[in-house]
Design a protein around this motif. Structure first.
Motif, mmCIF file in Angstrom:
data_model
loop_
_atom_site.group_PDB
_atom_site.id
_atom_site.type_symbol
_atom_site.label_atom_id
_atom_site.label_comp_id
_atom_site.label_asym_id
_atom_site.label_seq_id
_atom_site.Cartn_x
_atom_site.Cartn_y
_atom_site.Cartn_z
ATOM 1 N N ALA A 105 0.815 -1.213 0.000
ATOM 2 C CA ALA A 105 0.000 0.000 0.000
ATOM 3 C C ALA A 105 0.850 1.265 0.000
ATOM 4 O O ALA A 105 0.357 2.343 -0.342
ATOM 5 C CB ALA A 105 -0.938 0.001 1.203
ATOM 6 N N LYS A 106 2.128 1.143 0.372
ATOM 7 C CA LYS A 106 2.986 2.331 0.421
ATOM 8 C C LYS A 106 3.309 2.861 -0.970
ATOM 9 O O LYS A 106 3.536 4.059 -1.142
ATOM 10 C CB LYS A 106 4.277 2.016 1.180
ATOM 11 C CG LYS A 106 4.041 1.720 2.667
ATOM 12 C CD LYS A 106 5.348 1.417 3.380
ATOM 13 C CE LYS A 106 5.105 1.138 4.855
ATOM 14 N NZ LYS A 106 6.370 0.832 5.585
ATOM 15 N N ASP A 107 3.358 1.962 -1.976
ATOM 16 C CA ASP A 107 3.636 2.430 -3.334
ATOM 17 C C ASP A 107 2.560 1.993 -4.338
ATOM 18 O O ASP A 107 2.671 2.272 -5.526
ATOM 19 C CB ASP A 107 5.020 1.974 -3.807
ATOM 20 C CG ASP A 107 5.162 0.452 -3.852
ATOM 21 O OD1 ASP A 107 4.145 -0.259 -3.708
ATOM 22 O OD2 ASP A 107 6.299 -0.034 -4.010
ATOM 23 N N GLY A 108 1.534 1.276 -3.868
ATOM 24 C CA GLY A 108 0.444 0.877 -4.747
ATOM 25 C C GLY A 108 0.816 -0.170 -5.769
ATOM 26 O O GLY A 108 0.187 -0.271 -6.823
ATOM 27 N N GLN A 109 1.819 -0.989 -5.470
ATOM 28 C CA GLN A 109 2.305 -1.980 -6.433
ATOM 29 C C GLN A 109 2.144 -3.397 -5.897
ATOM 30 O O GLN A 109 2.142 -3.629 -4.683
ATOM 31 C CB GLN A 109 3.780 -1.719 -6.757
ATOM 32 C CG GLN A 109 4.054 -0.352 -7.350
ATOM 33 C CD GLN A 109 3.365 -0.143 -8.697
ATOM 34 O OE1 GLN A 109 3.352 -1.034 -9.547
ATOM 35 N NE2 GLN A 109 2.782 1.038 -8.883
ATOM 36 N N PHE A 110 2.028 -4.351 -6.840
ATOM 37 C CA PHE A 110 1.999 -5.774 -6.516
ATOM 38 C C PHE A 110 3.382 -6.368 -6.737
ATOM 39 O O PHE A 110 4.078 -6.011 -7.688
ATOM 40 C CB PHE A 110 0.974 -6.517 -7.388
ATOM 41 C CG PHE A 110 -0.451 -6.166 -7.091
ATOM 42 C CD1 PHE A 110 -1.147 -6.820 -6.086
ATOM 43 C CD2 PHE A 110 -1.108 -5.180 -7.808
ATOM 44 C CE1 PHE A 110 -2.460 -6.505 -5.808
ATOM 45 C CE2 PHE A 110 -2.422 -4.849 -7.536
ATOM 46 C CZ PHE A 110 -3.105 -5.504 -6.531
ATOM 47 N N TYR A 111 3.770 -7.294 -5.867
ATOM 48 C CA TYR A 111 5.077 -7.938 -5.970
ATOM 49 C C TYR A 111 4.912 -9.446 -5.817
ATOM 50 O O TYR A 111 4.036 -9.914 -5.079
ATOM 51 C CB TYR A 111 6.021 -7.427 -4.878
ATOM 52 C CG TYR A 111 6.301 -5.949 -4.941
ATOM 53 C CD1 TYR A 111 7.341 -5.451 -5.722
ATOM 54 C CD2 TYR A 111 5.517 -5.052 -4.224
ATOM 55 C CE1 TYR A 111 7.594 -4.083 -5.781
ATOM 56 C CE2 TYR A 111 5.761 -3.685 -4.288
ATOM 57 C CZ TYR A 111 6.801 -3.211 -5.075
ATOM 58 O OH TYR A 111 7.041 -1.860 -5.129
ATOM 59 N N SER A 112 5.767 -10.199 -6.518
ATOM 60 C CA SER A 112 5.825 -11.641 -6.284
ATOM 61 C C SER A 112 6.253 -11.865 -4.843
ATOM 62 O O SER A 112 7.166 -11.199 -4.356
ATOM 63 C CB SER A 112 6.821 -12.305 -7.244
ATOM 64 O OG SER A 112 6.411 -12.149 -8.582
ATOM 65 N N SER A 113 5.594 -12.800 -4.170
ATOM 66 C CA SER A 113 5.833 -12.931 -2.738
ATOM 67 C C SER A 113 5.774 -14.384 -2.298
ATOM 68 O O SER A 113 5.133 -15.220 -2.931
ATOM 69 C CB SER A 113 4.783 -12.124 -1.961
ATOM 70 O OG SER A 113 4.952 -12.268 -0.574
ATOM 71 N N THR A 114 6.464 -14.651 -1.197
ATOM 72 C CA THR A 114 6.423 -15.965 -0.544
ATOM 73 C C THR A 114 6.204 -15.747 0.945
ATOM 74 O O THR A 114 6.812 -14.852 1.540
ATOM 75 C CB THR A 114 7.745 -16.731 -0.752
ATOM 76 O OG1 THR A 114 7.967 -16.932 -2.149
ATOM 77 C CG2 THR A 114 7.694 -18.095 -0.059
ATOM 78 N N ILE A 115 5.313 -16.542 1.533
ATOM 79 C CA ILE A 115 5.136 -16.515 2.979
ATOM 80 C C ILE A 115 5.558 -17.871 3.538
ATOM 81 O O ILE A 115 5.312 -18.905 2.933
ATOM 82 C CB ILE A 115 3.693 -16.188 3.402
ATOM 83 C CG1 ILE A 115 2.700 -17.232 2.862
ATOM 84 C CG2 ILE A 115 3.302 -14.792 2.935
ATOM 85 C CD1 ILE A 115 1.288 -17.035 3.378
ATOM 86 N N LYS A 116 6.209 -17.826 4.701
ATOM 87 C CA LYS A 116 6.705 -19.046 5.307
ATOM 88 C C LYS A 116 6.626 -18.928 6.825
ATOM 89 O O LYS A 116 7.285 -18.074 7.421
ATOM 90 C CB LYS A 116 8.160 -19.310 4.890
ATOM 91 C CG LYS A 116 8.761 -20.567 5.505
ATOM 92 C CD LYS A 116 10.207 -20.753 5.060
ATOM 93 C CE LYS A 116 10.806 -22.004 5.683
ATOM 94 N NZ LYS A 116 12.226 -22.186 5.283
#
Length: 223
Positions: A105-116
């Motif tokens: 939300a800080k830059d309004g962009q989507f990023y590839s992500s991994t949660i672990k």
């Protein structure tokens, strides 16, 4: 005279360990529940919605936030409370990790992500832009895991609001009405999940988000 073979203590211990390993399956980690972000400004509720992990803002330290950095002007006034943050995270084969997208939300962009998940009380978040500029942070659990339910495992067909969400990659499915539940977003707040022993929810926190799988921006894609 018959001689019985001697069974050593070591042999018995080894046999017991082997049987325990075979009979007792490893407990899978669970990324669902409420998590406090690293800087403490928000809690993200993670739930399984029709097989994928989704996360949405469930509490804000400073109420009334807006998605001001969204590149779509029509969405810049939408509340950040209830806003999807973890997008359609899929389980990685053979690993206790999930891959998808994260909305910053800080830059309004989507990023590839991994949660672990790390143990039971921490969740590592890694995000990358086109495979580089990777960074991450660790979230801390403030709410217990969320059991799967008909509403969060079958949520589908709710209307999508506005634009700006990532495109669907799965083939379209026939929509059907989202199941009714008292956990949907509505003016009557549901009880907040009880935090594990030794953890406290923020002062003044109340649960007005409920079942995140029924949030339109999530339910419209979770099918």
């Amino acid at each position: 005279m018959l001689h019985c073979p001697r069974i050593t203590v070591r042999t018995i211990a080894y046999s017991g360990f082997f049987l325990a390993s075979v009979i007792t399956p490893a407990l899978a980690v669970d990324p669902t529940g409420d998590w406090r972000v690293a800087d403490g400004v928000a809690n993200i509720r993670v739930a399984q919605c029709n097989g994928s992990m989704w996360g949405a803002v469930a509490w804000e330290k400073t109420p009334g936030g807006r998605d001001k950095s969204n590149p779509d002007p029509a969405r810049q006034s939408r509340p950040t409370l209830g806003m999807p943050i973890l997008i359609d995270m899929k389980k990685k084969p053979g690993a206790d990790a999930w891959e998808g997208q994260v909305y910053n939300a800080k830059d309004g962009q989507f990023y590839s992500s991994t949660i672990k998940p790390v143990g039971t009380d921490q969740l590592e978040i890694q995000g990358c832009v086109l495979g580089f500029l990777c960074g991450g942070e660790t979230w801390t659990r403030v709410g217990p895991p969320i059991p799967s339910s008909p509403s969060n495992s079958m949520a589908k067909g709710a209307p999508k609001s506005g634009t700006g969400a990532p495109p669907k990659t799965a083939s379209p499915a026939t929509p059907s009405p989202a199941p009714k539940t008292t956990g949907s977003v509505n003016p009557a707040p549901a009880p907040a999940p009880k935090a594990p022993a030794g953890q406290k929810q923020a002062a003044g926190q109340s649960d007005v988000v409920g079942d995140i799988c029924l949030i339109p921006d999530i339910a419209g894609f979770a099918h």
